[in-house]
Write a protein that holds these residues in place. Sequence first.
Motif, PDB file in Angstrom:
ATOM      1  N   ARG A   1      53.525 -80.619 -24.323  1.00 45.87           N
ATOM      2  CA  ARG A   1      54.649 -79.695 -24.370  1.00 45.87           C
ATOM      3  C   ARG A   1      55.887 -80.574 -24.331  1.00 45.87           C
ATOM      4  NH1 ARG A   1      55.133 -74.423 -24.228  1.00 45.87           N
ATOM      5  NH2 ARG A   1      57.118 -73.456 -23.651  1.00 45.87           N
TER       6      ARG A   1
ATOM      7  N   LEU B   1      50.400 -79.939 -32.282  1.00 44.76           N
ATOM      8  CA  LEU B   1      50.513 -79.884 -30.832  1.00 44.76           C
ATOM      9  C   LEU B   1      49.557 -78.807 -30.351  1.00 44.76           C
ATOM     10  CD1 LEU B   1      53.275 -81.144 -31.813  1.00 44.76           C
ATOM     11  CD2 LEU B   1      54.230 -80.312 -29.653  1.00 44.76           C
ATOM     12  N   SER B   2      48.611 -79.173 -29.519  1.00 50.65           N
ATOM     13  CA  SER B   2      47.562 -78.231 -29.150  1.00 50.65           C
ATOM     14  C   SER B   2      47.253 -78.334 -27.662  1.00 50.65           C
ATOM     15  CB  SER B   2      46.297 -78.519 -29.972  1.00 50.65           C
ATOM     16  OG  SER B   2      45.271 -77.622 -29.656  1.00 50.65           O
TER      17      SER B   2
ATOM     18  N   ALA C   1      50.924 -76.234 -24.888  1.00 54.04           N
ATOM     19  CA  ALA C   1      51.517 -76.962 -26.007  1.00 54.04           C
ATOM     20  C   ALA C   1      52.770 -76.260 -26.518  1.00 54.04           C
ATOM     21  CB  ALA C   1      50.502 -77.102 -27.130  1.00 54.04           C
ATOM     22  N   GLY C   2      53.716 -77.060 -27.001  1.00 53.46           N
ATOM     23  CA  GLY C   2      54.904 -76.465 -27.601  1.00 53.46           C
ATOM     24  C   GLY C   2      56.097 -77.388 -27.577  1.00 53.46           C
TER      25      GLY C   2
ATOM     26  N   LYS D   1      52.850 -78.219 -36.525  1.00 55.86           N
ATOM     27  CA  LYS D   1      51.906 -77.144 -36.242  1.00 55.86           C
ATOM     28  C   LYS D   1      51.670 -77.140 -34.735  1.00 55.86           C
ATOM     29  CE  LYS D   1      49.478 -77.816 -40.648  1.00 55.86           C
ATOM     30  NZ  LYS D   1      49.867 -76.581 -41.302  1.00 55.86           N
ATOM     31  N   VAL D   2      51.890 -75.955 -34.109  1.00 57.35           N
ATOM     32  CA  VAL D   2      51.734 -75.849 -32.658  1.00 57.35           C
ATOM     33  C   VAL D   2      50.738 -74.737 -32.377  1.00 57.35           C
ATOM     34  CG1 VAL D   2      52.917 -75.622 -30.457  1.00 57.35           C
ATOM     35  CG2 VAL D   2      54.142 -76.581 -32.416  1.00 57.35           C
ATOM     36  N   ARG D   3      49.786 -74.977 -31.476  1.00 60.55           N
ATOM     37  CA  ARG D   3      48.678 -74.061 -31.246  1.00 60.55           C
ATOM     38  C   ARG D   3      48.424 -73.824 -29.755  1.00 60.55           C
ATOM     39  NH1 ARG D   3      49.434 -74.047 -35.921  1.00 60.55           N
ATOM     40  NH2 ARG D   3      48.013 -74.367 -37.651  1.00 60.55           N
TER      41      ARG D   3
ATOM     42  N   VAL E   1      55.229 -71.097 -27.675  1.00 57.99           N
ATOM     43  CA  VAL E   1      54.975 -72.404 -28.293  1.00 57.99           C
ATOM     44  C   VAL E   1      56.272 -73.020 -28.811  1.00 57.99           C
ATOM     45  CG1 VAL E   1      52.568 -72.024 -28.907  1.00 57.99           C
ATOM     46  CG2 VAL E   1      54.344 -71.216 -30.437  1.00 57.99           C
TER      47      VAL E   1
ATOM     48  N   TYR F   1      53.642 -71.854 -35.806  1.00 60.37           N
ATOM     49  CA  TYR F   1      53.697 -71.743 -34.348  1.00 60.37           C
ATOM     50  C   TYR F   1      52.788 -70.591 -33.959  1.00 60.37           C
ATOM     51  CZ  TYR F   1      57.521 -75.021 -34.773  1.00 60.37           C
ATOM     52  OH  TYR F   1      58.266 -76.143 -35.049  1.00 60.37           O
TER      53      TYR F   1
END
Length: 768
Positions: free
Chosen positions: A80, A103-104, A108-109, A124-126, A133, A149
């Motif tokens: 994060r 980002l997972s 995450a974020g 890409k955030v998951r 996120v 996101y």
Amino acid sequence: MHRPSSAVLAATAMTASLLGSAAPAQAAEPAALYVRQESTACSDTGPGTLAQPFCSIGAAAAVVTSGQTVDVGRGTYPERVTITSSGTPDQPITFLASGVAILSGATAGFVIDGQHDVVLQNFKVRSATDAPVLELANASGITVQGGSYVMGTNAKAPAVRLAGVTRSNLKQVSVTGSALFGGLTMDAATSDVSVRGGSVFASSISDSDDGGAGIKVDGPGNTVIGTTTGAFAGASIEIGPDATGTVVANNQVMGGARFGIHNRGAAGTAITNNTVRDHCQDGIRVDGASTGVSVQNNVMLSNGLFGQVYCKRPGPGGAEIGIYDDATKDTVVDYNNTYHHGSPSASAYSWNGTRMGLAAFRTASGQAAHDKDTPWARDSEDSANSAAPGYQDTDRAGTARADNPAVPNTGAGPVTYADRGAVETVGNPVARFDTALDLGANSVTVDATTSTPGFVPITSYVFDFGDGTVVTQGTPVASHKYAATGTYTVSVKVSGSDGRTASSAQNASVLRRTGTIGLISQYTLWYAAATTAGIGVAANQPALGAAAQFDLADAGNGKVALFSRATRRYLTNGGSVLPLSTAVTSSETFDLLRNADGTVSLKAGINNRYVSAPSSTASLVASATTIGTREKFYRVNVADNERTFKAGINKRHVTAESAGSKPLIANRTAAGLWEKFTLVDLGNGQVALFARVNNRFVVAESAGTKPLIANRTTVGPWERFTLIRNTDGTVSLKAGINNRYVVAESAGTKPLIANRTAIGPWEKFTLG
């Protein structure tokens, strides 16, 4: 990092000069910092160079300064990231995913709190759960461009949350949020934010009748333009009471458990050129203390109908457009298309809770003079109000407005041909073309006659032949001769008088022709031919016409391609053998094999299976693993098709007497069907004679002791002959079974027989 002002720098330089000494030089900060999780040299305590990058995004965020770019490579980052530095409008801080950077994790974020002039691009955030996120707070000058996101299924927060954000943009961002907690929210302190393009959807469909909105706007002066959104338990787009001056335009609002676009008391909202469909309640609802709201140029379809996938609970349903409470005083409703389960739609509108059709709504509200009750997209063309608040010069895809000359311009404002809804019908031309190859001339003819115009005629054709030759002309057919064999990419670009263009391309193989042949199936005794009846290539033709002629082309590595002269296409192995391809790949190559009996077989390069002729009505198919009768063909060189033999001794043509039922004899003064024979190439200098009249092979009957007769369906030792070319231009035939020459017995008065040991006048024939 603190930077001294330009004035301080100038003063320092002047002082150093006066003192006679220079200030010590400082190394310039790098323009980029690199994050490479997969690099074995990465270190979060290193310099962040490409040679020694950071391992984590957070390490780069801790040291990045104005004007720098953080270049993040491929990897899955369990972080994060809180960005604690700011840029300037001219030198923003940029975080760029140059690879697939994900980002997972549960938390995450990205978080930007209290900073300004920062760019996030293509991340890409998951899978965050209790926090968004993407969280922007007390920030300005933030640009989020591209990327996705995505919140986890059990999220307890919206995917993207803006609080106290100003002067910022979200461009082409994909957001996936919880149906109950929403996708993207902007609080009452957020203003001058543009959400443009991209998508906002729920991760699953909820059976709740209330929940988070797809896009929730609570602050003033924000815009939502050109997005696609839907599937939330709340409204797809919700405008709160304090969100004055909001513009909601060109959006594709695709369905949900409640409203499509809900204006909850906000003043001065422009709801313009949206396409709204498939919501369980009102498609567009304006209620509360709303004033000065404009609802124009929208296309509404199938809203307020329970029974759709989003409507899992029974409910009251809704209208396509509903105006309630104080909003009835001055809301402008006009130039919309509405269609509500039936034509005419008796309940497409709601006026302060009373459901009604278009005519009644006009009477009750004094609005909707130019609304249409129609489901047809064509009814939205050239009929919008371009003076409506929030109107955009382009549609949701950025396409400029276009005038269809076939449709009357019934719109209002400066552009009377703008369309209603989110998508402009532009009438682009369509480029289509056919290529006709000539392997003998190494040329191609490109015919773009089937190209279709848009709203205006096609005025220009640009032919690119793939070898550097480009031809521009006003007519749709062009030819070109290639200097060398090869596979070329041929393209055609068509342009209308309005400047709109379209292009199409295909590969074309111009290969060296090594011969032109026909193939007689040993199984059917008919020629394989490219048909126009939709069955590809079938062994069903009695004669070697154009449909049965194939150019042999050198495909390299000992393989051949077969080019149909009838279709101007190569044979391709697409299950069935089809005469469809303009280019040669492994699917168009074959091994041409000579069998021991003189026949040939084709082995497909794509699957190493042999080509079979299943019947005279079915297409050839490359499916056999062994060679049998169905996989054998007699090769005919086109130059040897339907030849005649004239006996030198009496100048009469050899005939298959009585349509082949009697022995061959040289007694005809003219050549007709009975007098024509095709020389089948058996290899090793040997041929077979295939009588045209009955499609049977000539045999030296009884090992040559009886006259020749055309009655055999296969070639064996008795049906083989050597064609000998004599020095005087005549030919002679030697039977393979007994090595005796064929003679026009008794000066041609008796049938031909293979019983002579030498060539004399009776054994010579003129080949015609």
